[in-house]
Design an enzyme around this catalytic site. Sequence first.
Site, PDB file in Angstrom:
ATOM      1  N   THR A 247      47.499  42.885  35.684  1.00 21.92           N
ATOM      2  CA  THR A 247      46.258  43.186  36.391  1.00 21.92           C
ATOM      3  C   THR A 247      45.904  42.049  37.337  1.00 21.92           C
ATOM      4  O   THR A 247      46.302  40.905  37.142  1.00 21.92           O
ATOM      5  CB  THR A 247      45.074  43.368  35.437  1.00 21.92           C
ATOM      6  OG1 THR A 247      44.685  42.081  34.910  1.00 21.92           O
ATOM      7  CG2 THR A 247      45.388  44.310  34.308  1.00 21.92           C
ATOM      8  N   ASP A 248      45.131  42.367  38.360  1.00 16.64           N
ATOM      9  CA  ASP A 248      44.473  41.308  39.111  1.00 16.64           C
ATOM     10  C   ASP A 248      43.385  40.722  38.218  1.00 16.64           C
ATOM     11  O   ASP A 248      43.047  41.268  37.160  1.00 16.64           O
ATOM     12  CB  ASP A 248      43.905  41.841  40.429  1.00 16.64           C
ATOM     13  CG  ASP A 248      43.837  40.774  41.511  1.00 16.64           C
ATOM     14  OD1 ASP A 248      43.731  39.581  41.170  1.00 16.64           O
ATOM     15  OD2 ASP A 248      43.877  41.126  42.703  1.00 16.64           O
ATOM     16  N   CYS A 249      42.843  39.612  38.631  1.00 14.52           N
ATOM     17  CA  CYS A 249      41.953  38.817  37.774  1.00 14.52           C
ATOM     18  C   CYS A 249      40.665  39.566  37.433  1.00 14.52           C
ATOM     19  O   CYS A 249      39.886  39.923  38.324  1.00 14.52           O
ATOM     20  CB  CYS A 249      41.634  37.511  38.496  1.00 14.52           C
ATOM     21  SG  CYS A 249      40.732  36.324  37.515  1.00 14.52           S
TER      22      CYS A 249
END
Length: 593
Positions: A247-249
């Site tokens: 995932t992105d942050c």
Amino acid sequence: YFTKTLTLAEKITLLTSEPDINSCPVKAAGIERIHLPQYMWLTETNTGVASACLSPTQCATTFIGPMGLGASFNRSSWYAKGDVISTEMRAFNNHGGVRAIDGKGGPWPIGIDGFGPNINIARDPRFGRTSELPSEDPFLTGSYATEYVTGIQQVDSKGYIKMLAYLKHFTAYSVETNRGHDNHNISMYDFWDTYLPAYEMAMTKAHASGVMCSYNGENGHPSCANDYLLNQVLRKKWNSPNALVMTDCGVISNLLGPPANAPSDMAAVAWAINNGTDIEAGNTYFRSSLQNAIEAGLTTEKAVDTSITRAMRQLMNAGRFDPVESVSWTNIPADAIGSAAHKQVNYEAALQSFVLLKNEKNIIPFKSSTPNIAVVGPQGVAQYGLLSDYFGDRVCYSPPGSAATFDCIPTIGGEISKANKNGKTYVEKGVDVKSTNSSGIEAALDAARKSDVVVLVLGIDRTIEHEGRDRETITLPGLQEDFANKVFGLGKPTVLVLVNGGVLGIDDLISKADVIIEAFNPALEGARALADTLFGHQNRWGKLPVTMYPADYINQVNLFDFDMSKPPGRTYRYYTGQPLFPFGFGLSMTTFN
């Protein structure tokens, strides 16, 4: 067999960060009883290895902005960039390199995985992260990604991968405003004509190791909980069943809000892992809620096993669990980091990144007899302002624990001064990038009056466009355009140099400048390369990898509308208006018959 030796709790710790860590990199726990060491996922590699300098003379090579690389249309340059970055990644890994980031949980040891290139499409010039992208064209973007990833993922004689490459941000990520909760209606035509082809090329031709799924949602489904994109397309259609998805942050927390509106933490983690996500970054919801979600029947331990298998298989392919002496990449020395050879690759890339848009009266190349030159404008004295977004943790050396500095970056004014051996060079800022402070204008005009040629260096920097911030307009901010008109009013031969990521609407300046050069984000080697080009020592121009729209274009298209062909259309493939300069345009100082 490996997963059968682990408890469920141990498995989960391999897919998320340790507790109380509030930074984006994933510091996955080690498992002491089987001698599995801790590992950090997520080192950014869009322009260089995001890292602390290993020593005062060993900082990661920071490349010119990707848009300039796209302008070169040069596959060899893109491959060379991948080779440099993967070599330096291994050198950092071999010699105890760490990231230099804020947040609890450090130090952050650099591994053998890199997140970059960012190959989203430059769909709208207002997008805050355009400086991270190579082009508006899917084929050019995909070609860049293919060569870059191929340069990164070289294999040695025993088949060990040099570095694992992951593509960002999968997919259709093109708005910062309300990111994480934005949802865009995208037709199948636009998916397959614009938003997926670059990823398909990099996955099927270069066999990238996986992707970082993006913040946005498509047609009601967040990218990181999107079975169609992550499982049906990425893994099945593109025949990449082992592709790893991170995932992105902070994405898991976003699933608790719109458009997903997961009813609980357990539902959020289950939706993510069931629909194709393997590792979460920026949160520890997997650690706190995944086991409960399994016990509640929302997901299965088999799904966890599948994700662990993908992650461990990739690290095995890179030799992480084998004897050091059996992996040739472990012999890469520390002095490869920021080496002269790597700086030369960056310099060569910079030479091919500039686009000559206009050269009336053959003002350039400067004649050797040109005695006096004025370099004026905020980007003529900028250092930090020459960098694209995501330039790395430390570009210049600073002691551990101290703030980042940028004083090692040569300025455009300084490099032109060095190149102008037969005359005087006057350097004045004139105005700031975006303030209304006019106190420096008169000094800059005086410098121009004393000179035979003026180099006017204008543009934007990360105070205007960056992660988390879209532009509201595409015109020059602050007093820059007013200042430019004052300079043009002097009647001196004037070279207009533009430093920017997203294109600038310079409608009213085109007819007034004798020479116009698009320099994008020249970074550390670009100022010298530009000076060498202006004086005719080099002549290796690029072509526009994007359309330069008129300033009013943003009033004709909705930033949040992802329909590419809706009039007046987006990018050169669909835009029906008259651009300031079209995609692919670029002149040379050579006279052709």
